[in-house]
Design a protein around this motif. Sequence first.
Motif, mmCIF file in Angstrom:
data_model
loop_
_atom_site.group_PDB
_atom_site.id
_atom_site.type_symbol
_atom_site.label_atom_id
_atom_site.label_comp_id
_atom_site.label_asym_id
_atom_site.label_seq_id
_atom_site.Cartn_x
_atom_site.Cartn_y
_atom_site.Cartn_z
ATOM 1 N N ASP A 114 0.844 -1.189 0.000
ATOM 2 C CA ASP A 114 0.000 0.000 0.000
ATOM 3 C C ASP A 114 0.885 1.247 0.000
ATOM 4 O O ASP A 114 1.264 1.775 1.050
ATOM 5 C CB ASP A 114 -0.924 -0.011 1.215
ATOM 6 C CG ASP A 114 -1.950 1.115 1.203
ATOM 7 O OD1 ASP A 114 -1.748 2.100 0.463
ATOM 8 O OD2 ASP A 114 -2.952 1.010 1.942
ATOM 9 N N VAL A 158 0.308 4.357 -0.851
ATOM 10 C CA VAL A 158 -0.294 5.584 -0.323
ATOM 11 C C VAL A 158 -0.163 5.626 1.200
ATOM 12 O O VAL A 158 0.246 6.630 1.785
ATOM 13 C CB VAL A 158 -1.776 5.700 -0.742
ATOM 14 C CG1 VAL A 158 -2.439 6.883 -0.045
ATOM 15 C CG2 VAL A 158 -1.885 5.849 -2.255
ATOM 16 N N SER A 159 -0.496 4.507 1.850
ATOM 17 C CA SER A 159 -0.373 4.434 3.308
ATOM 18 C C SER A 159 1.082 4.570 3.745
ATOM 19 O O SER A 159 1.394 5.274 4.712
ATOM 20 C CB SER A 159 -0.955 3.117 3.812
ATOM 21 O OG SER A 159 -0.745 2.973 5.201
ATOM 22 N N SER A 172 2.234 8.142 3.472
ATOM 23 C CA SER A 172 1.571 8.949 4.493
ATOM 24 C C SER A 172 2.221 8.746 5.856
ATOM 25 O O SER A 172 2.469 9.711 6.599
ATOM 26 C CB SER A 172 0.086 8.590 4.551
ATOM 27 O OG SER A 172 -0.559 9.272 5.597
#
Length: 208
Positions: free
Chosen positions: A17, A19-20, A23
């Motif tokens: 993941d 994006v995670s 972030s």
Amino acid sequence: MPPRLEGLYAVTPDTVDSVSLLSQVAAVAPHIDILQYRNKSEDAALRLEQARALADLCRRHGVLFIVNDDVELAVQTGADGVHLGRDDAALSAARRRLGAAAVIGASCYDSLERARRAVEAGASYIAFGAVFPSATKPQAAQAPLSLFAAARALGAPMVAIGGIDAGNAGQVLRAGADALAVIGGLFARPDPAAAARELAEACRRAGR
């Protein structure tokens, strides 16, 4: 001027993941000194995509960027260096490929002799662990904190890894570790940024 090999050393969780991942790393980046990208996925395109994004993020925050295991990925992303374990490329071969200025770390587990050989081969820093039981590597041998005092004479910066959190960080730093490598103690917490602030403060209090 050689890079600062001390302080809070974040190691990324292994995830697809992106994006995670970005972030979470962005949240802790203001508080860390070093980031190691660690992903055992067979998907080379994914690893290149993630590593490039993390390298850019680290440059923006003045964080040293290290790639776990993969010398060629370090070259492709312009990483500051690579971290090698017992089953990875030879340190001498990595040094030839990456150059004299690259940061090359070596996992030494619970072995002072392995640390000695790594320093003789040109390691930029040596890492001992697991210093505490680790959810990331539950089968890892425990490295006694006394190793840090014993290895100080080798003259290389020392990184501790394994089960480190804000509650035990001071103990590890007092034992002589220069940097705290943390995975779960950051990224498995509900608030990674708050965990990073606490660990960074522990490093500051210890003069790291």
